[in-house]
Scaffold this active site. Structure first.
Site, short mmCIF file in Angstrom:
data_model
loop_
_atom_site.label_atom_id
_atom_site.label_comp_id
_atom_site.label_asym_id
_atom_site.label_seq_id
_atom_site.Cartn_x
_atom_site.Cartn_y
_atom_site.Cartn_z
N GLU A 138 15.48 6.57 12.75
CA GLU A 138 16.26 5.70 11.87
C GLU A 138 16.07 6.17 10.43
OE1 GLU A 138 16.28 0.87 10.83
OE2 GLU A 138 14.65 1.77 11.98
N LYS A 185 23.52 -1.25 12.80
CA LYS A 185 22.41 -2.08 13.29
C LYS A 185 22.74 -3.56 13.19
CE LYS A 185 17.37 -2.49 12.66
NZ LYS A 185 16.23 -1.99 11.86
N CYS A 220 15.88 0.40 16.40
CA CYS A 220 14.60 -0.22 16.07
C CYS A 220 14.45 -1.65 16.59
CB CYS A 220 14.42 -0.15 14.56
SG CYS A 220 12.70 -0.35 14.02
N VAL A 274 7.27 -0.19 12.34
CA VAL A 274 6.21 -0.31 11.34
C VAL A 274 4.97 -0.95 11.95
CG1 VAL A 274 7.80 -0.47 9.39
CG2 VAL A 274 7.08 -2.56 10.56
#
Length: 304
Positions: free
Chosen positions: A59, A130, A163, A190
């Protein structure tokens, strides 16, 4: 056809594909953008030299992730498909005769999108914007509202997600129900509050990817990034999940840039996911009990 002929036909791959997921470490800031693109394509070039025919980048591979504000995000964004990054990816795909998926910041007028793009030997194929935005992404990106497309290509049917989408089981299910042979998942997973990894070194996102592949009988190629970008640290854990859910060739580590590859017969995902004489994932679905919004109406009686 004799039984031995049938067995040989089944063993011969209909659509042999070597998948590569690229785990890189882009950084935000316009002065890093050229280096981000070069590094991602250097790793993609390594994959192609190793025989890859489908390459998946992370991404926001060309921009990094941690924008300071919306103005900086806007400055990083490009037109799709007319921008420089997509043109470079198209050129790469044409020169090498491969398909490539990557993520970038897209600009349409004053709106910004976190977008995944698919290109092939004949150029631009399509995009996905997204739908589920994570944390501060909501401050600069507009959530996509064009649905979850599946693109027909010479190597098979390719779906895209980004994601945070993998936390919503409806996304891979909708892609699989539209006939996707593989889902290309571009990510910037993350670090979150611990525990981050289990004893095997796998993160929750890796398990969600494996589960989605397993319950939908679909390949998933998940490319994440590594490193630190301003205030964010990233997990790595890129993987290629087979239709049975298990990683093909392992799960990448959390620190290093790397490339993972797997050889598959892509259209084998179209075989019926029958696990025994009495159970079949598709036939066993109780669609007569699922409301049109997959149960969300029931949840309205008990708001959280």
């Amino acid at each position: 056809m004799t039984p031995s002929d049938a067995a040989q036909a089944q063993e011969h791959p209909v659509s042999p594909v070597r998948i590569a997921v690229v785990q890189s470490a882009p950084r935000a800031g316009l002065h890093h953008r050229a280096a981000n693109s070069e590094r991602a394509l250097d790793l993609a070039e390594r994959a192609v030299r190793d025989g890859a025919t489908l390459v998946v980048l992370p991404e926001l591979a060309s921009t990094g992730y941690s924008f300071r504000d919306r103005a900086e995000a806007y400055a990083h964004a490009e037109d799709v498909p007319g921008g420089e990054t997509v043109r470079r990816w198209e050129d790469f795909a044409r020169r090498h005769g491969v398909h490539l998926v990557g993520g970038l910041a897209e600009r349409e007028g004053v709106r910004l999108f976190d977008t995944a793009v698919l290109v092939g030997p004949d150029g631009y194929v399509g995009r996905y914007r997204k739908a589920h935005l994570w944390n501060r992404e909501k401050l600069w990106f507009t959530p996509g509202d064009e649905g979850f497309p599946v693109f027909e290509t010479p190597i098979g049917r390719i779906g895209l997600l980004i994601c945070w989408d993998i936390w919503f089981p409806e996304v891979p299910r909708l892609l699989a129900q539209q006939g996707a042979d593989i889902i290309c998942s571009v990510n910037n997973w993350v670090w979150t509050p611990p525990p981050i990894f289990d004893e095997a070194g796998r993160c929750m996102a890796a398990y969600l990817t494996m589960t989605a592949a397993h319950v939908n009988n679909v390949f998933i190629a998940a490319a994440n990034r590594v490193g630190t970008d301003r205030d964010a640290r990233f997990l790595g854990c890129s993987l290629i999940a087979g239709t049975n859910g298990w990683p093909i060739g392992g799960v990448a580590g959390s620190e290093d840039e790397t490339v993972l590859t797997a050889d598959v017969d892509l259209v084998s995902a179209r075989s019926a996911p029958i696990w025994n004489p009495l159970n079949d994932l598709v036939r066993d679905r109780r669609t007569d009990l699922y409301d049109p919004l997959l149960g969300y109406r029931l949840g309205q009686a008990f708001p959280r």
